[in-house]
Write an enzyme that holds these catalytic residues in place. Structure first.
Site, PDB file in Angstrom:
ATOM      1  N   GLY A 233     -50.130 -14.389   6.391  1.00 25.85           N
ATOM      2  CA  GLY A 233     -48.983 -15.281   6.553  1.00 25.85           C
ATOM      3  C   GLY A 233     -49.067 -15.997   7.887  1.00 25.85           C
ATOM      4  O   GLY A 233     -49.227 -15.380   8.939  1.00 25.85           O
ATOM      5  N   GLY A 234     -48.974 -17.304   7.833  1.00 27.10           N
ATOM      6  CA  GLY A 234     -49.074 -18.111   9.045  1.00 27.10           C
ATOM      7  C   GLY A 234     -47.811 -18.903   9.304  1.00 27.10           C
ATOM      8  O   GLY A 234     -47.854 -20.006   9.831  1.00 27.10           O
TER       9      GLY A 234
ATOM     10  N   LEU B 231     -43.851 -18.607  11.161  1.00 25.71           N
ATOM     11  CA  LEU B 231     -43.508 -18.222  12.534  1.00 25.71           C
ATOM     12  C   LEU B 231     -43.832 -16.764  12.819  1.00 25.71           C
ATOM     13  O   LEU B 231     -44.384 -16.431  13.870  1.00 25.71           O
ATOM     14  CB  LEU B 231     -42.020 -18.468  12.773  1.00 25.71           C
ATOM     15  N   ALA B 232     -43.518 -15.890  11.864  1.00 19.36           N
ATOM     16  CA  ALA B 232     -43.729 -14.463  12.100  1.00 19.36           C
ATOM     17  C   ALA B 232     -45.224 -14.158  12.217  1.00 19.36           C
ATOM     18  O   ALA B 232     -45.653 -13.444  13.130  1.00 19.36           O
ATOM     19  CB  ALA B 232     -43.102 -13.649  10.968  1.00 19.36           C
ATOM     20  N   GLY B 233     -46.007 -14.702  11.305  1.00 19.38           N
ATOM     21  CA  GLY B 233     -47.434 -14.411  11.300  1.00 19.38           C
ATOM     22  C   GLY B 233     -48.150 -14.996  12.513  1.00 19.38           C
ATOM     23  O   GLY B 233     -49.031 -14.358  13.101  1.00 19.38           O
TER      24      GLY B 233
ATOM     25  N   HIS C 244     -27.225 -20.864   0.315  1.00 22.80           N
ATOM     26  CA  HIS C 244     -26.739 -21.765   1.363  1.00 22.80           C
ATOM     27  C   HIS C 244     -25.654 -22.653   0.787  1.00 22.80           C
ATOM     28  O   HIS C 244     -25.794 -23.173  -0.308  1.00 22.80           O
ATOM     29  CB  HIS C 244     -27.898 -22.613   1.890  1.00 22.80           C
TER      30      HIS C 244
ATOM     31  N   ARG D 185     -22.183 -18.230   5.908  1.00 24.08           N
ATOM     32  CA  ARG D 185     -22.639 -18.878   4.683  1.00 24.08           C
ATOM     33  C   ARG D 185     -22.090 -18.273   3.410  1.00 24.08           C
ATOM     34  O   ARG D 185     -21.744 -18.994   2.474  1.00 24.08           O
ATOM     35  CB  ARG D 185     -24.154 -18.829   4.656  1.00 24.08           C
TER      36      ARG D 185
ATOM     37  N   ARG E 172     -27.153 -13.371   6.425  1.00 23.42           N
ATOM     38  CA  ARG E 172     -27.770 -13.786   7.674  1.00 23.42           C
ATOM     39  C   ARG E 172     -26.971 -14.908   8.306  1.00 23.42           C
ATOM     40  O   ARG E 172     -26.592 -15.868   7.644  1.00 23.42           O
ATOM     41  CB  ARG E 172     -29.184 -14.292   7.406  1.00 23.42           C
TER      42      ARG E 172
ATOM     43  N   LEU F  93     -35.194 -17.735  12.384  1.00 20.42           N
ATOM     44  CA  LEU F  93     -36.313 -18.159  13.226  1.00 20.42           C
ATOM     45  C   LEU F  93     -36.492 -17.152  14.351  1.00 20.42           C
ATOM     46  O   LEU F  93     -37.605 -16.750  14.683  1.00 20.42           O
ATOM     47  CB  LEU F  93     -36.043 -19.557  13.795  1.00 20.42           C
TER      48      LEU F  93
HETATM   49  C1  LIG Z   1     -34.794 -25.632   4.313  1.00 16.87           C
HETATM   50  C2  LIG Z   1     -34.657 -24.443   5.211  1.00 16.87           C
HETATM   51  C3  LIG Z   1     -34.100 -24.587   6.479  1.00 16.87           C
HETATM   52  C4  LIG Z   1     -33.994 -23.502   7.342  1.00 16.87           C
HETATM   53  N1  LIG Z   1     -33.435 -23.684   8.575  1.00 16.87           N
HETATM   54  C5  LIG Z   1     -33.335 -22.620   9.408  1.00 16.87           C
HETATM   55  C6  LIG Z   1     -32.770 -22.766  10.714  1.00 16.87           C
HETATM   56  O1  LIG Z   1     -32.355 -23.847  11.111  1.00 16.87           O
HETATM   57  N2  LIG Z   1     -32.714 -21.687  11.513  1.00 16.87           N
HETATM   58  C7  LIG Z   1     -33.184 -20.463  11.125  1.00 16.87           C
HETATM   59  O2  LIG Z   1     -33.121 -19.522  11.909  1.00 16.87           O
HETATM   60  N3  LIG Z   1     -33.737 -20.307   9.902  1.00 16.87           N
HETATM   61  C8  LIG Z   1     -33.831 -21.340   9.033  1.00 16.87           C
HETATM   62  N4  LIG Z   1     -34.376 -21.160   7.790  1.00 16.87           N
HETATM   63  C9  LIG Z   1     -34.999 -19.875   7.453  1.00 16.87           C
HETATM   64  C10 LIG Z   1     -36.384 -19.782   8.091  1.00 16.87           C
HETATM   65  O3  LIG Z   1     -37.011 -21.037   8.050  1.00 16.87           O
HETATM   66  C11 LIG Z   1     -37.303 -18.788   7.418  1.00 16.87           C
HETATM   67  O4  LIG Z   1     -36.638 -17.587   7.235  1.00 16.87           O
HETATM   68  C12 LIG Z   1     -38.540 -18.527   8.238  1.00 16.87           C
HETATM   69  O5  LIG Z   1     -39.170 -19.724   8.585  1.00 16.87           O
HETATM   70  C13 LIG Z   1     -39.511 -17.629   7.527  1.00 16.87           C
HETATM   71  O6  LIG Z   1     -40.683 -17.499   8.296  1.00 16.87           O
HETATM   72  P1  LIG Z   1     -41.806 -16.471   7.935  1.00 16.87           P
HETATM   73  O7  LIG Z   1     -42.798 -16.521   9.033  1.00 16.87           O
HETATM   74  O8  LIG Z   1     -41.227 -15.155   7.614  1.00 16.87           O
HETATM   75  O9  LIG Z   1     -42.443 -16.990   6.579  1.00 16.87           O
HETATM   76  P2  LIG Z   1     -42.971 -18.421   6.097  1.00 16.87           P
HETATM   77  O10 LIG Z   1     -42.817 -19.478   7.088  1.00 16.87           O
HETATM   78  O11 LIG Z   1     -42.399 -18.593   4.742  1.00 16.87           O
HETATM   79  O12 LIG Z   1     -44.512 -18.169   5.992  1.00 16.87           O
HETATM   80  C14 LIG Z   1     -45.079 -17.394   4.972  1.00 16.87           C
HETATM   81  C15 LIG Z   1     -46.559 -17.425   5.157  1.00 16.87           C
HETATM   82  O13 LIG Z   1     -47.147 -16.492   4.267  1.00 16.87           O
HETATM   83  C16 LIG Z   1     -48.180 -17.097   3.563  1.00 16.87           C
HETATM   84  N5  LIG Z   1     -48.281 -16.426   2.269  1.00 16.87           N
HETATM   85  C17 LIG Z   1     -47.294 -16.199   1.378  1.00 16.87           C
HETATM   86  N6  LIG Z   1     -47.781 -15.527   0.333  1.00 16.87           N
HETATM   87  C18 LIG Z   1     -49.082 -15.320   0.586  1.00 16.87           C
HETATM   88  C19 LIG Z   1     -50.142 -14.680  -0.127  1.00 16.87           C
HETATM   89  N7  LIG Z   1     -49.947 -14.098  -1.292  1.00 16.87           N
HETATM   90  N8  LIG Z   1     -51.372 -14.682   0.432  1.00 16.87           N
HETATM   91  C20 LIG Z   1     -51.600 -15.282   1.630  1.00 16.87           C
HETATM   92  N9  LIG Z   1     -50.644 -15.887   2.333  1.00 16.87           N
HETATM   93  C21 LIG Z   1     -49.410 -15.898   1.809  1.00 16.87           C
HETATM   94  C22 LIG Z   1     -47.833 -18.550   3.485  1.00 16.87           C
HETATM   95  O14 LIG Z   1     -48.987 -19.328   3.335  1.00 16.87           O
HETATM   96  C23 LIG Z   1     -47.200 -18.754   4.860  1.00 16.87           C
HETATM   97  O15 LIG Z   1     -48.191 -19.004   5.806  1.00 16.87           O
HETATM   98  C24 LIG Z   1     -34.447 -22.243   6.916  1.00 16.87           C
HETATM   99  C25 LIG Z   1     -34.984 -22.091   5.641  1.00 16.87           C
HETATM  100  C26 LIG Z   1     -35.054 -23.165   4.786  1.00 16.87           C
HETATM  101  C27 LIG Z   1     -35.521 -22.937   3.386  1.00 16.87           C
END
Ligand SMILES: Cc1cc2nc3c(=O)[nH]c(=O)nc-3n(C[C@H](O)[C@H](O)[C@H](O)COP(=O)(O)OP(=O)(O)OC[C@H]3O[C@@H](n4cnc5c(N)ncnc54)[C@H](O)[C@@H]3O)c2cc1C
Ligand code: SF4
Ligand code: SF4
Ligand code: FES
Lengths: 643, 259
Positions: free
Chosen positions: A11-12, A14-16, A238, A299, A432, A438
Site C-alpha cells: 500500500g502506497g 499515506l499510511a504505506g 458522508h 458525520r 470518525r 489523514l
Molecule cells: C473523497 C475523500 C475525501 C477525503 N477527505 C479527507 C480529509 O479531508 N481528511 C481526512 O482526514 N480524511 C479524508 N478522507 C479519508 C482519507 O483520505 C483516507 O482514509 C486515507 O487517505 C486512507 O489512506 P491509506 O493510506 O490508509 O490508504 P489508501 O490511500 O487508500 O492507499 C491504499 C494503498 O493500498 C494499495 N492496495 C490496495 N489493495 C492492494 C492490493 N491488494 N495489493 C497491493 N496494493 C494494494 C493501493 O494501491 C494504495 O496504494 C477522504 C476520503 C475520501 C474518499
C-alpha cells in the site's frame, strides 16, 4: 537473500508511504507494493484537511487532550484510548514534519499555517492545503519515498497486487504472495515483517466516494488467511456527496467548515428554483436542532438528519437530495474552496458559487478493518495534557499511552503482520471525525514504523530466509489454482452485474439505517450471490493484463467481507456512532461497549463473531448529544418526572 | 450544460492493442445515452457488455483509472483527438462531434494494453530533478520555514500536478524515444527550488536541466499549458527556470566551478 532483515509494505497511500519512509530511515530496506503507482493512491482524494492542535488553537483554549477527547466522544467510546492519546499528542509534530517536507499549507498573512473549522469540534484545528490536502500530503511523502528509492533503500513494486500473507509453521507472517497485474506473474516475497496499508472497502457498497481500487480485497485476503477483523460493521456514510453515474463524488466537509449551510424548502415537494425560495421559507434543519455545532455536527448525525428529512418528504422536489449552499459566502472564502467547487461544476454543469449544490449522503470511510493491538505504557502526564475540564484522568496524574517502538504496536493477531491507516480498525471507534483519517494514517506510519523495523530486526523466531521452499510453492500454487478455477468457469453470471447487485444490497441494508429484517434479507441475498459467483462468465481469458479476471477475483473477496459486515451489524443490537438500529435506538454500554471481532471460519465460509471489552483508562464514556435541542428538552422532561 | 436532442444510443470507437508488441486495431461499440455520463462510465458499460456493433463478442477493454474525480492522474486518454482525463470528460461535451466518440491511448508512452499506458518515465524524471525537499529525517525538529501567502499560492498551483502526462502528449518536442524531460518535470524543479529547504538542491536540479534533454529542448510552443487539466502554470515555470539557469550559468562561468 542474505540475512539482512527486510520489511514489506503493501500500500502506497499515506499510511504505506509514511511507514516506508520511517522503516527505511531506521536502516531496514523496504519493498513497497501497490496495485497502482503509489502517487495515484486513494489518499490523493482527500480534500478537507488534517487535525492537530497548534499554537494558535492552543491559545484559544484547545489542547491535545481535547483533541483526544473529541476523537473518543466522536467515536462513541469504541476507540481504544492509548493509541488515540498518542495520535492526538503527536499530531502537532506530524504537521511540523509535513511542513518541513514542503507541503504548501495555506498561510495567514503573517506566513503562519492557517486553520479551518471541521465537524465535531468548536475549535479551529484543521490544517489544510487548498481543497486538496490529501494530494499535497501524499505527494510530500511520495517525494521522500522517491528520495529513499534513489538511494536504494526502498524498492517499489507498482502494479503488483497483494494476494495473501505468507505464514510459516509457527503462524508468523514471513512475507507475501503477490501478482504483477501486467505480466500476470505470481511470486513469493519473503520478509521479516509485513505492513498492510491497503485502505478502505467502499467498493463493496457499489458506488461510494472512494477510488475504484478501494475494494477491501487485501483485508479480506488477510482475513481469509487468519487475520481477525475488528468492528467491520462500522462504515461511515458522508453526509454530502454528489450522486453520479459512476461514483459519488465527495463535497468536502470544508464547504460547511467555511460556512456552507444545509437546507431544504419548508414546503414539502417545493419545485421552485432554489434562488426563488426566500430565506424564511428555507429549513436549516441542522442549525435548528443543534444550535452549537449547527452544520458541523459529526458525520453520522448529519447523515441521518439528511436521510430522515428526505424520508419525511422534504428532499428537493420530494426526492433524495438536499441543498448545500455556499453561494452566500464572500469571494475570498469561495476561493479557498475553489478546487471542490470546480469539481462540482465540472461534473454537474452548475456553478455552486451562484446556485446551491444538490447533495446526498454516500459511503465514505471504513472505521472497522483488521483487528490490531498495541503495548500500553503508563507514564506521567506531559504538560500538554490538560484534563482540567475532564476530571476522569487517573488520580496520580498518570496517563496511558503506547510504548514507542514496541513491536506489538498495531500488529494484527498474526505476529509480523501489521495494519496501518484506514485498513487498521483503531482510532475512530463508532464514527470518525472529519480530518482525523489523514492524521491516523501518517501517525501509524511514522510512529509504528519503528515498531515494524524493531520486529524485523528481532531474532525471536525463524527468519524469512529460512522459509521452506515447499511452503512457498504451496502458497503460490493455491493462488494459481484460484485463478485457474475462475478462468475455467463457464457459467453465465456477469461479475460486473453481480457487483452491482451486491453494492445495492449492502447500501440499502447496511449503511444509514439498519433494520434487522432488511439485514436478514440481505444476508440471504449475499448467500445467493455467493452461489452465483461460483458460475461466473469472464469476457477475457488472456494471460496479459487481464483486468476482467482481477476484478472477478476481488469480487470474491468483497463478497466474503460483506458477510462479515452484515453479520456483525446484525449482532450489535444497539445504536452507536454510524451504526443506527431503529429497533435498538439507544447506545447500550453494558452489553456493547465492546469491539466486535470477526474470525473467518474456513469450514462454513462465514465469520465466527465474538466481543472484546474496550477499557476506558482515562476518559469515562458519556452520552453523545452535541447539544441537540430535542435532547435538552428530553432532559428537562426527565428532570420534571423525577421531581 | 445538458445539450438538447441527444440520441438514444451512440457509438464509441476504441483503439485496442492486446499487448506491448501487438498490432493495434479499432473496435466499435454501441452505448445507450444517459445524461451526465462521463467517458469512464462509457468504458464501464462496454466492459460489462463487450459486444461490438457487428455482433462480435470480444474482451473487455483495459484502461487505467483510480479516483474518478480528476485528481489521481491515472485516466488520461486521447478522446476525439484531444488528450484529457476520461473521468472528467462528459459524453455531452464530446457528442457534438458526430455520433461517434473515439477513444485512443496516449501516443507518447508505451502501451501496456488497450488504453492503459506505461508512464514510468515521468516518475524517473522526478528522480533526475531531485523532486523532493532534503529534510534531515522524520525527527521532531519543529516547524518548517514560514512562507508568504503569495509564495504558497504559486507553490500550491505547481503542487497540483498529478503526473497525468497530458502535457507531454501535447508537447511537440517530447517523443516516445527522445531525451526531452518535458514540462512536467521542469515545473516540479521550479516547485522545489522555491522552497527554503528545497533550494539546497537547486544547483543540482539546474545542472540536470541544462544539458541535453533539458530546458533547451523546449520550443516554447505552449501546447502543454493548454491541455493541463489542473491548470499548472507550466509556461510560467518554464520561464522561471530559464532565468534560474541563466543566472546559474553566469555564476558558473565566473566562479569556474559549480557554485
Ligand atoms: C473523497 C475523500 C475525501 C477525503 N477527505 C479527507 C480529509 O479531508 N481528511 C481526512 O482526514 N480524511 C479524508 N478522507 C479519508 C482519507 O483520505 C483516507 O482514509 C486515507 O487517505 C486512507 O489512506 P491509506 O493510506 O490508509 O490508504 P489508501 O490511500 O487508500 O492507499 C491504499 C494503498 O493500498 C494499495 N492496495 C490496495 N489493495 C492492494 C492490493 N491488494 N495489493 C497491493 N496494493 C494494494 C493501493 O494501491 C494504495 O496504494 C477522504 C476520503 C475520501 C474518499
Ligand atoms: S503538468 Fe498538468 S498535464 Fe502535465 S502531468 Fe502535471 S497535471 Fe498533467
Ligand atoms: S512550451 Fe511547448 S515545447 Fe515547451 S514544453 Fe510546453 S509544449 Fe513542449
Ligand atoms: S480517474 Fe483519477 S484522474 Fe481520472
Amino acid at each position: 537473500m542474505g540475512t539482512q532483515p527486510r520489511v514489506i509494505v503493501v500500500g502506497g497511500g499515506l499510511a504505506g508511504l509514511a511507514a516506508s519512509v520511517r522503516v527505511a530511515e531506521a536502516g531496514t530496506p523496504v519493498d513497497l507494493f501497490s496495485v497502482v503507482p503509489v502517487k495515484r493512491s486513494h489518499s490523493v482524494c482527500a480534500q478537507g484537511g488534517i487535525n492537530a492542535c497548534n499554537k494558535v488553537a492552543r491559545q484559544q483554549g484547545y489542547s491535545e487532550w481535547q483533541h483526544m477527547d473529541e476523537t473518543l466522544y466522536g467515536g462513541d467510546f469504541l476507540n481504544h484510548q492509548p493509541p488515540v492519546y498518542e495520535m492526538a499528542h503527536w499530531a502537532p509534530k506530524v504537521i511540523d514534519l509535513l511542513d518541513r517536507m514542503g507541503v504548501p499549507f495555506n498561510r495567514t498573512r503573517e506566513g503562519e499555517r492557517d486553520l479551518r473549522l471541521f465537524g465535531g469540534s468548536l475549535f479551529k484545528r484543521t490544517h489544510f492545503s487548498g481543497a486538496s490536502t490529501g494530494q499535497q500530503l501524499l505527494y510530500a511523502l511520495d517525494e521522500q519515498t522517491r528520495r529513499y528509492e534513489a538511494e536504494g533503500k526502498v524498492t517499489k513494486y507498482e502494479f503488483w497486487e497483494f494476494l495473501r500473507p505468507l505464514i510459516n509453521e509457527d503462524g508468523d507472517c514471513k512475507g507475501i504472495i503477490a501478482q504483477d497485474v501486467r505480466t500476470m506473474e505470481i511470486r513469493a516475497f519473503p520478509a521479516d515483517a509485513v505492513v498492510l496499508a491497503t485502505g478502505g472497502n467502499g467498493l463493496m457498497f457499489g458506488k461510494s466516494t472512494m477510488s475504484v481500487i478501494c475494494t477491501g480485497a487485501a483485508a479480506a485476503r488477510a482475513y481469509r488467511h487468519g487475520a481477525w477483523l475488528g468492528n467491520p460493521e462500522f462504515i461511515q456514510v458522508h453526509p454530502t456527496a454528489i450522486p453520479g453515474e459512476d461514483k459519488c463524488r465527495l463535497m468536502s466537509e470544508s464547504a460547511r467548515g467555511e460556512g456552507g449551510r444545509v437546507w431544504v424548502p419548508r414546503k414539502k415537494g417545493d419545485t421552485r428554483h432554489p434562488l426563488e425560495i426566500p430565506e424564511e421559507e428555507r429549513l436549516y434543519f441542522l442549525e435548528e436542532k443543534y444550535p452549537a455545532y449547527g452544520n458541523l455536527v459529526p458525520r453520522d448525525i448529519a447523515t441521518r438528519e439528511i436521510f430522515w428529512k428526505c424520508q419525511e418528504g422534504y428532499g428537493i422536489g420530494g426526492g433524495r437530495m438536499v441543498y448545500l449552499d455556499v453561494s452566500h459566502l464572500p469571494t475570498e472564502t469561495k476561493n479557498k474552496l475553489k478546487a471542490i467547487l470546480e469539481l462540482y461544476e465540472k461534473f454537474t454543469g452548475d456553478d455552486p458559487t451562484e446556485v446551491p449544490m444538490k447533495i446526498f449522503p454516500s459511503v465514505h470511510y471504513t472505521m472497522g478493518g483488521l483487528w490490531t493491538t498495541y503495548q500500553e505504557e503508563w507514564r506521567d502526564a506531559d504538560p500538554a495534557c490538560d484534563p482540567s475540564d475532564r476530571k476522569t484522568i487517573v488520580e496520580d496524574g498518570k496517563i496511558c499511552g503506547m510504548k514507542y517502538g514496541d513491536p506489538k504496536n498495531m500488529v494484527t493477531n498474526i505476529p509480523g503482520l501489521y495494519a496501518f491507516g484506514e485498513v487498521n480498525y483503531q482510532y475512530h471507534g463508532g464514527t470518525r471525525l472529519g480530518a482525523n483519517a489523514l492524521l491516523s494514517c501518517i501517525f501509524d506510519g511514522l510512529y509504528c514504523g519503528l515498531s515494524v523495523a524493531n520486529k524485523a530486526k528481532a531474532d525471536d523466531s525463524s527468519k524469512a530466509a529460512d522459509l521452506p521452499q515447499s511452503l512457498i510453492d504451496k502458497n503460490i500454487q493455491e493462488e494459481k489454482d484460484l485463478l485457474a478455477g475462475l478462468e475455467a468457469n463457464n457459467g453465465t453470471n456477469n461479475p460486473y452485474e453481480i457487483h452491482r447487485v451486491l453494492g445495492e444490497e449492502m447500501t440499502d441494508s447496511c449503511t444509514v439505517i439498519r433494520e434487522e429484517g432488511r439485514m436478514l434479507e440481505a444476508r440471504a441475498k449475499v448467500a445467493e450471490i455467493k452461489e452465483q459467483y461460483k458460475s461466473i462468465k469472464l469476457s477475457d481469458t488472456g494471460s496479459w493484463t487481464n483486468q476482467n479476471l482481477l476484478f472477478a477475483r476481488a469480487l470474491g473477496d468483497m463478497i466474503i467481507y460483506s458477510d462479515a459486515v452484515l453479520e456483525t451489524a446484525i449482532v450489535r443490537k444497539e445504536s452507536r456512532g454510524s451504526h443506527y438500529r431503529p429497533d435498538f435506538p439507544e447506545r447500550n454500554d453494558e452489553q456493547f461497549l465492546k469491539t466486535t471481532i470477526a474470525k473467518y471460519n474456513p469450514q462454513s465460509n462465514t465469520p465466527d463473531i465474538s466481543f472484546e471489552d474496550v477499557p476506558q483508562p482515562m476518559v469515562e464514556p458519556r452520552a453523545r448529544t452535541y447539544g441537540s435541542v430535542e435532547t435538552k428538552k428530553d432532559d428537562k422532561k426527565e428532570a420534571a418526572a423525577a421531581k | 450544460m445538458i445539450a438538447q436532442n441527444k440520441p438514444e444510443k451512440y457509438k464509441v470507437k476504441i483503439k485496442r492493442q492486446d499487448g506491448p508488441s501487438q498490432p493495434a486495431y479499432y473496435q466499435t461499440f454501441e452505448v445507450p445515452y444517459r445524461p451526465g455520463q462521463n467517458i469512464i462510465s462509457v468504458l464501464q458499460y462496454v466492459a460489462a457488455n463487450p459486444t461490438t456493433t457487428d455482433g462480435k463478442e470480444t474482451s473487455s477493454p483495459v484502461w487505467d483509472s483510480g479516483c474518478l474525480e480528476e485528481v489521481c492522474g491515472a485516466c488520461s486518454m486521447v478522446i476525439n483527438g484531444l488528450v484529457r482525463q476520461s473521468c472528467s470528460t462528459l459524453v455531452d461535451e464530446m457528442l457534438p462531434e458526430g455520433n461517434t466518440i473515439t477513444i485512443e491511448p496516449m501516443t507518447k508512452f508505451p502501451v501496456v494494453r488497450d488504453l492503459f499506458v506505461d508512464r514510468q518515465r515521468m516518475f524517473e524524471n522526478l528522480k533526475k530533478v531531485k523532486g523532493w525537499v532534503p529534510i534531515d529525517g522524520t525527527h521532531d525538529l519543529g516547524e518548517g520555514p514560514q512562507e508568504s501567502q503569495a509564495d504558497q499560492e504559486f507553490r500550491y498551483a505547481l503542487s497540483r500536478c498529478m503526473t497525468c502526462g497530458c502535457c507531454l502528449e501535447a508537447c511537440p518536442q517530447f517523443e516516445k524515444d527522445n531525451e526531452f524531460i518535458g514540462p512536467q518535470a521542469i515545473a516540479q524543479a521550479v516547485y522545489f527550488n522555491m522552497h527554503e529547504t528545497g533550494k539546497h538542491l537547486k544547483n543540482e536540479r539546474l545542472d540536470a536541466l541544462m544539458g541535453k534533454g533539458g530546458l533547451n529542448d523546449c520550443g516554447n510552443a505552449q501546447n502543454c499549458v493548454r491541455v493541463c487539466p489542473k491548470g499548472v502554470p507550466l509556461t510560467e515555470a518554464i520561464a522561471r527556470l530559464g532565468r534560474q539557469i541563466t543566472v546559474h550559468a553566469v555564476k558558473e562561468f565566473f566562479m569556474g566551478s559549480k557554485g
